[in-house]
Design an enzyme around this catalytic site. Structure first.
Site, PDB file in Angstrom:
ATOM      1  N   LYS A   1      43.215  -7.652   0.288  1.00  0.00           N
ATOM      2  CA  LYS A   1      43.284  -6.364   0.975  1.00  0.00           C
ATOM      3  C   LYS A   1      42.165  -5.428   0.520  1.00  0.00           C
ATOM      4  CE  LYS A   1      46.736  -2.729   1.937  1.00  0.00           C
ATOM      5  NZ  LYS A   1      48.141  -2.353   1.729  1.00  0.00           N
TER       6      LYS A   1
ATOM      7  N   GLU B   1      51.176   3.362   6.146  1.00  0.00           N
ATOM      8  CA  GLU B   1      52.246   3.179   5.171  1.00  0.00           C
ATOM      9  C   GLU B   1      53.060   4.450   4.893  1.00  0.00           C
ATOM     10  OE1 GLU B   1      50.120   1.422   1.951  1.00  0.00           O
ATOM     11  OE2 GLU B   1      49.718  -0.435   3.054  1.00  0.00           O
TER      12      GLU B   1
ATOM     13  N   ASP C   1      55.058  -5.146   5.440  1.00  0.00           N
ATOM     14  CA  ASP C   1      54.221  -4.362   4.536  1.00  0.00           C
ATOM     15  C   ASP C   1      53.267  -5.337   3.868  1.00  0.00           C
ATOM     16  OD1 ASP C   1      53.058  -2.811   2.577  1.00  0.00           O
ATOM     17  OD2 ASP C   1      54.884  -2.554   1.387  1.00  0.00           O
TER      18      ASP C   1
ATOM     19  N   ASP D   1      52.369   7.819  -2.105  1.00  0.00           N
ATOM     20  CA  ASP D   1      52.431   6.351  -2.039  1.00  0.00           C
ATOM     21  C   ASP D   1      51.360   5.734  -2.930  1.00  0.00           C
ATOM     22  OD1 ASP D   1      52.583   3.696  -1.413  1.00  0.00           O
ATOM     23  OD2 ASP D   1      52.268   3.921   0.738  1.00  0.00           O
TER      24      ASP D   1
END
Length: 616
Positions: free
Chosen positions: A74, A179, A13, A205
């Protein structure tokens, strides 16, 4: 596909603020601890005059070295420097980001006295390298294969850039997995065979930098994504930034000081804000307390949970808007959802849970899976299946994902003609017919876009290509077919064909302007290997230095303890040698490994005869 001989495949992850790695072992998933004993690792990389730091050690120095400690990579990956979201973040980051070739954001740091420039893919690859090394220490063997997760709402460019980061880190990326789907696997593993009926699950999420909501239908071992929505620029970092702005204004109001241009002070305050945010998940009030924050001033200021919620209510409510959109796209109502599953560290915020529960009319939220580890958990299961290491328990698991955004080509009028509607199940192959707009036209340009706006230019340009060799004919007569092929990783290939001549052409998305070419990836691979060798050399130098220090201090202790066994002259001589050696260590902190080892050999040659006398 990986073979069993290639060792264990891992699930990673790759998070905005924290990353996690797991592996399928002995018929279960093992979330792996790092060298600090933590199951999640900060996605931080720091550079200084002597070394490169990764993970916890990098985050620990962020307040002391803010301009050379990189995080949030990211948020840049697969984006352009001119992207408004990147421009917004550039104002908040303490490190420098400039516009590189093809509008690519480049991170500028100082390392070993030299200015270095890194793409977001390179920084992410360093984080992936750290996760790879954590797994290798745990498994006791080299790791080659991995499944890496991305937010469901990552576009094609961001997915490809993440895959490139994996390649640069030396990994064979088996799959790019979204994800929420990974989290659904983690949630559904123990329910795959316990229920024969269909179950609709909404995965909420909310992480450190991104937000996804997905609806999946689960029937035994089949997981089918019905719809997805979200924002790749919404998460805990944004909540921290709202607090940062609030406390900066408080400092200015109380102390008449403006620290907006002081990177070190802002970083110290940001760290304190992050800590306060976590405290407010379990407390109704807390306080910021920082010694010597700016200009010698100590800063203390309270904050209540109510104030924190007020600062961020707009962002919390945006999450619910995306939930509504996801339900609409799936053509479902609230009552159709059997379970609402919370994933991501930011779902610990009480107001987020309250708003979500209220939206679902008081429905109990599922918190049975670990919010920080669920995504890596699911990725590890997928990695085991793809590498042929799965057991009967998970071998039959089937994933059906969807496209997060619509895909199409821009017409001559500027309108975007959708070929693949969003939330189309992947892998998929779609085709659409086009023609020429001018008489005797022999070539057509196909700009490929991704997004939901009616006008092509308002969406994300993935690239363009030209189909040539079309037979001259009146406008509208030539029959041109465009094919969109999306694989299981959500990565796209587009081709066009003239049915009359058979001429065809297509686009290699990996060569789109702004993304990395194969040569650039190879160059970054070499740079990554060079940095890894430097890290190993620094580690070896550090071990040699520690060994020499231990030898000097142990010799000094032995001399003091057994000095009666030595003559006065010998005792004075060895004491003088020890003082000289300590001074040498202070003067040669950055000496090379062979210099340090040679110094130890020199001292051993002088001291060993005396030390043997002492120990007899």
């Amino acid at each position: 596909m990986a073979g069993k001989s290639e060792g264990s495949a891992i699930g990673i992850d790759l998070g905005t603020t924290y990353s996690c790695v797991a592996v399928w072992q002995r018929d279960r998933v093992q979330v792996i601890q790092n060298d600090q004993g933590n199951r999640i690792t900060p996605s931080y990389v720091a550079f200084n005059e002597t070394e490169r730091l990764l993970g916890d050690s990098a985050k620990n120095v962020v307040s002391m070295n803010p301009t050379n400690t990189v995080f949030d990579a990211k948020r840049m990956i697969g984006r352009r420097f001119s992207d408004p979201l990147v421009q917004e973040d550039v104002l908040l980051w303490p490190f420098k980001v400039i516009c590189g070739e093809n509008d690519k954001p480049m991170i500028v740091v100082t390392h070993k006295g030299e200015e270095k420039r890194f793409a977001a893919e390179e920084i992410s690859s360093m984080v992936l390298t750290k996760m790879k090394e954590i797994a290798e220490v745990f498994l006791g063997s080299t790791v080659k294969n991995a499944v890496i997760t991305v937010p469901a709402y990552f576009n094609d460019s961001q997915r490809r850039a993440t895959r490139d980061a994996g390649i640069i880190s030396g990994l064979n990326v088996l799959r790019i997995l979204v994800e929420p789907t990974a989290a659904a696997i983690a949630y559904g593993l123990d329910k795959m065979y316990s229920s024969s009926g269909e179950k609709n699950v909404l995965i909420f999420d909310l992480g450190g930098g991104t937000f996804d909501v997905s609806i999946l239908t689960m029937v035994k071992s089949t997981f089918k994504v019905k719809s997805t929505a979200g924002n790749t620029h919404l998460g805990g970092e944004d909540f921290d930034n709202r607090m940062l702005k609030y406390f900066s204004q408080e400092f200015k109001r109380k102390h008449k000081g403006d620290m907006s241009n002081n990177a070190r002070a802002l970083r110290k305050l940001k760290t304190a804000c992050e800590r306060a945010k976590k405290n407010l998940s379990s407390m109704v009030h807390t306080a910021i307390s920082i010694d010597c924050l700016y200009d010698g001033i100590d800063f203390n200021s309270p904050i209540t949970r109510a104030k924190f919620e007020e600062l961020n209510m707009e962002l919390f409510e945006e999450c619910i808007v995306h939930v509504e959109k996801c339900l609409k796209d799936a053509e479902m109502d609230k009552e159709s959802i059997d379970e609402v599953v919370l994933v991501g560290g930011s779902t610990r915020i009480p107001k987020v849970k309250q708003l979500l529960q209220d939206f679902f009319n008081g429905k109990k939220l599922c918190e049975s899976i670990h919010p920080d580890e669920a995504v890596a958990y699911g990725a590890a299961i997928q990695a085991a299946i793809l590498s042929g290491q799965s057991t009967d328990e998970i071998r039959d698991l089937v994933l059906c994902d969807v496209t997060p955004l619509s895909l199409g080509v821009e017409l001559d009028s500027g309108e975007m003609s959708v070929v693949v509607p969003r939330n189309t199940t992947v892998p998929t192959r779609k085709e659409k017919g086009f023609s020429t707009v001018n008489d005797n036209q022999t070539s057509v340009t196909f700009p490929v876009y991704e997004g939901e706006r009616p006008r092509g230019s308002d969406n994300i340009l993935l690239g363009e290509f030209v189909l040539s060799g079309i037979s001259p004919a009146p406008r509208g007569v030539p029959k041109l077919k465009v094919f969109f092929d999306m694989d299981v990783n959500g990565i796209l290939t587009v081709t066009a064909k003239d049915e009359a001549t058979g001429n065809a052409n297509g686009i290699t998305i990996s060569n789109v302007k702004g993304l990395l070419s194969q040569n650039e990836i190879l160059k970054m691979l070499e740079e990554a290997k060079k940095l890894k060798l430097e890290d190993e050399e620094h580690k070896n130098r550090f071990q040699a230095k520690n060994s020499l220090e231990d030898y000097v201090y142990n010799a000094g202790a032995a001399t003091r303890k057994f000095s009666s066994k030595l003559g006065i002259a010998d005792a004075k001589k060895i004491e003088s040698e020890i003082k000289s050696a300590m001074a040498w260590l202070d003067d040669h902190k950055n000496a090379e490994r062979d210099v340090i080892e040679n110094k130890r050999k020199e001292l051993e040659g002088i001291w060993e005869p005396f030390l043997k006398k002492l120990l007899l």
